[in-house]
Design an enzyme around this catalytic site. Sequence first.
Site, short mmCIF file in Angstrom:
data_model
loop_
_atom_site.label_atom_id
_atom_site.label_comp_id
_atom_site.label_asym_id
_atom_site.label_seq_id
_atom_site.Cartn_x
_atom_site.Cartn_y
_atom_site.Cartn_z
N CYS A 210 -28.70 38.20 2.95
CA CYS A 210 -27.54 38.24 3.85
C CYS A 210 -26.99 39.66 4.04
O CYS A 210 -26.30 39.93 5.02
CB CYS A 210 -26.44 37.32 3.33
N HIS B 156 -19.84 39.06 6.78
CA HIS B 156 -20.92 38.09 6.75
C HIS B 156 -20.29 36.70 6.76
O HIS B 156 -19.40 36.40 5.96
CB HIS B 156 -21.76 38.29 5.49
N ASN C 56 -23.86 29.93 8.46
CA ASN C 56 -24.34 31.13 7.79
C ASN C 56 -25.71 31.49 8.33
O ASN C 56 -26.70 30.79 8.06
CB ASN C 56 -24.40 30.86 6.28
#
Length: 326
Positions: free
Chosen positions: A113, A253, A283
Amino acid sequence: MLRSRIIGTGAYAPSKVLTNFDLEKLVDTSDEWIMERTGIRERRIAAEDEATSDLSIKAANNAIKMAGIKPEDIDLIIVGTVTPDMFFPSTASIVQGKIGAKNAVAFDISAACSGFIYAMSIADQFIRNGTYKTALVIGAEVLSKIIDWSDRNTCVIFGDGAGAVILRGDNGKSGILSTHLHTDGSMWDLLYIPGGGSRYPVSHQMIDDKLIYMKMKGNETFKVAVKSLEAVILEAIEHNKMKPSDVNWIIPHQANLRIIQAVVKRLDIPIERVVLNIERYGNTSAASVPMALDEAVRDGRVKKDDVIIFEAFGAGLTWASALIRW
């Protein structure tokens, strides 16, 4: 001082929408349960014939168009991803060939990520030292293809997408002021895919044991993420002799709304100064920061001279931040 300035942004999300109500038919969950714990209402899912390079190319072309450049003006391409089209060649090489960026060197990096910020930091170093002038940096993932759709701990969280920026050297006051990268490999087993590599090569047994799918220890990851993100945001602010109140926008994020809320509360930054799209995309790992940036640039929220912080936390464990003056 030569800095890397973002001169174009782009994003792409697949057309298929998977809602929480759709997930109720797959696993023991509910829209209320997912929203309360993650802040996610829906996510995008790539088509069977869509790979990470396909999403990347569409995001890249949007960024190139905004920047007003030609593909052959690009001399560096870096793709941050943990879902490459294949082990080799790199997804960046495929993108380079298909967009016609014939003068660019291209490679992938794997930081989960945090991948986009890691990739942007690498490109920034090359631009600052004069090796390259114009870079295409992409964060892209097709996570739907590495998810166990019977595991409600992971299948409700992740989605597919791609985001891209064009960086170019500039002597003005705008651009990337600093980037800050961190890794703690002692906690690698909080988020990982065990099978498919050299540790557990592909076999019938490996597939039967579902080792090809993502494994996550959610509670432990949550606790480490909040502390690490607070620290890496403060690191960027203090490095540039600023205060949290000097920041116009945090573009985080989009991992979990509760993580984002906890971090900004610790920093005493109003949630109104955070760019959020997690409710609509979930996500998307390395794609989430550039996708949110592109949205905020195109709808006019991000304005000239705004001070912006990117932050991300992911498998590795990795975490990172970047401070930018728009």
